[in-house]
Design a protein around this motif. Structure first.
Motif, short mmCIF file in Angstrom:
data_model
loop_
_atom_site.label_atom_id
_atom_site.label_comp_id
_atom_site.label_asym_id
_atom_site.label_seq_id
_atom_site.Cartn_x
_atom_site.Cartn_y
_atom_site.Cartn_z
N ASN A 248 10.47 10.53 4.54
CA ASN A 248 9.49 11.43 3.92
C ASN A 248 8.21 10.63 3.62
N PRO A 249 7.36 10.39 4.63
CA PRO A 249 6.16 9.58 4.43
C PRO A 249 5.23 10.11 3.34
N PRO A 250 4.98 11.43 3.22
CA PRO A 250 4.09 11.88 2.13
C PRO A 250 4.63 11.51 0.74
N ILE B 50 7.64 -1.54 -9.91
CA ILE B 50 8.61 -2.04 -8.93
C ILE B 50 9.55 -0.93 -8.48
N GLY B 51 9.99 -0.10 -9.45
CA GLY B 51 10.91 0.98 -9.12
C GLY B 51 10.29 1.97 -8.14
N PHE B 52 9.06 2.38 -8.38
CA PHE B 52 8.40 3.33 -7.46
C PHE B 52 8.09 2.67 -6.12
N ALA B 53 7.79 1.37 -6.14
CA ALA B 53 7.55 0.69 -4.86
C ALA B 53 8.83 0.66 -4.02
N VAL B 54 9.97 0.40 -4.68
CA VAL B 54 11.25 0.41 -3.96
C VAL B 54 11.56 1.81 -3.45
N ALA B 55 11.31 2.82 -4.30
CA ALA B 55 11.57 4.20 -3.88
C ALA B 55 10.68 4.58 -2.69
N ALA B 56 9.43 4.09 -2.69
CA ALA B 56 8.54 4.37 -1.56
C ALA B 56 9.07 3.73 -0.29
N GLY B 57 9.62 2.51 -0.43
CA GLY B 57 10.18 1.85 0.74
C GLY B 57 11.38 2.60 1.30
N LEU B 58 12.15 3.20 0.42
CA LEU B 58 13.32 3.95 0.88
C LEU B 58 12.94 5.28 1.54
N LYS B 59 11.79 5.85 1.11
CA LYS B 59 11.40 7.17 1.61
C LYS B 59 10.39 7.11 2.75
N VAL B 60 9.90 5.90 3.07
CA VAL B 60 8.83 5.81 4.04
C VAL B 60 9.26 6.32 5.42
N ALA B 61 10.53 6.18 5.75
CA ALA B 61 10.99 6.62 7.08
C ALA B 61 11.32 8.10 7.10
#
Length: 225
Positions: free
Chosen positions: A173-175, A160-171
């Protein structure tokens, strides 16, 4: 084949059984046909199959049950004989002790005390070691039962933590967001595996362990009685 032929072939196939047991088996299938009624006779014959096959099943169950019963009787007789021998030995020792004079009795008592003082430390050490081993095994088992659900919870929290972090970085830093999504999926897969292991432990292993412990102490109590 009709009902009468079925019963006759069944009786012939059960000829090796004792007469009373054979009569009960045949009577059971007679009642089975009676309850079904003449109009359903062919359906019953089709469902039962060949009488020789039915007889083979009856004979197998009979010999299995009979062998188990004989084994139980033999075990009970052996235990009873052992108890009688032990009681006879105790009575013999008591009679011999009573026929001794005071000096011999005193010598026997002193020797018994010395033997007990010599053996007792070793027995206490063995009992302590066995108790420590049992406690260690219990601790290991309970550690496994507590560790697996804990690791499962940690894996899901990380996913869940990495999924949330991915959501925060998707705009921004997409890679990096994509990398976080991959890590989250890995932790999710680990969480699924640990969840399956947790279910297996608490649904199958834990009840089997409890049954084994109960059967063990039940066997001890049965042996003492």
């Amino acid at each position: 084949m009709n009902r009468r032929e079925f019963i006759l072939r069944l009786e012939q196939a059960l000829k090796d059984m004792p007469a009373e047991e054979r009569r009960r088996a045949v009577e059971y299938y007679e009642n089975y046909f009676d309850e079904a009624g003449p109009e359903n006779e062919q359906e019953v014959l089709k469902a039962l199959g060949a009488p020789e096959k039915v007889a083979a099943d009856i004979l197998r169950d009979y010999y299995e049950n009979n062998t188990g019963s004989q084994q139980q009787k033999a075990d009970g007789k052996q235990m009873h004989t052992a108890r009688e021998n032990a009681a006879r030995s105790i009575h013999t020792m008591r009679d011999k002790f009573q026929t001794m004079d005071s000096g011999q009795r005193l010598l026997v008592i002193v020797l018994a005390i010395l033997a007990l003082a010599t053996v007792a430390p070793a027995c206490i050490g063995m009992i302590g070691g066995l108790g420590g081993l049992i406690i260690a095994l219990i601790c290991v088992v309970f550690t496994i039962f507590l560790l697996v659900p804990t690791l499962d919870l940690v894996a899901w929290c990380c996913a869940i933590g990495f999924a949330v972090a991915a959501g925060l970085k998707v705009a921004t830093n997409p890679p990096l967001a994509l990398c976080f999504i991959g890590i989250a999926l890995i932790f999710a897969a680990v969480g699924v595996l640990l969840w399956q292991l947790t279910v297996y432990l608490f649904r199958i292993t834990f009840p089997a362990l409890i049954r084994g412990i109960v059967d063990f102490f039940r066997g001890i109590l049965h042996w003492n009685t």
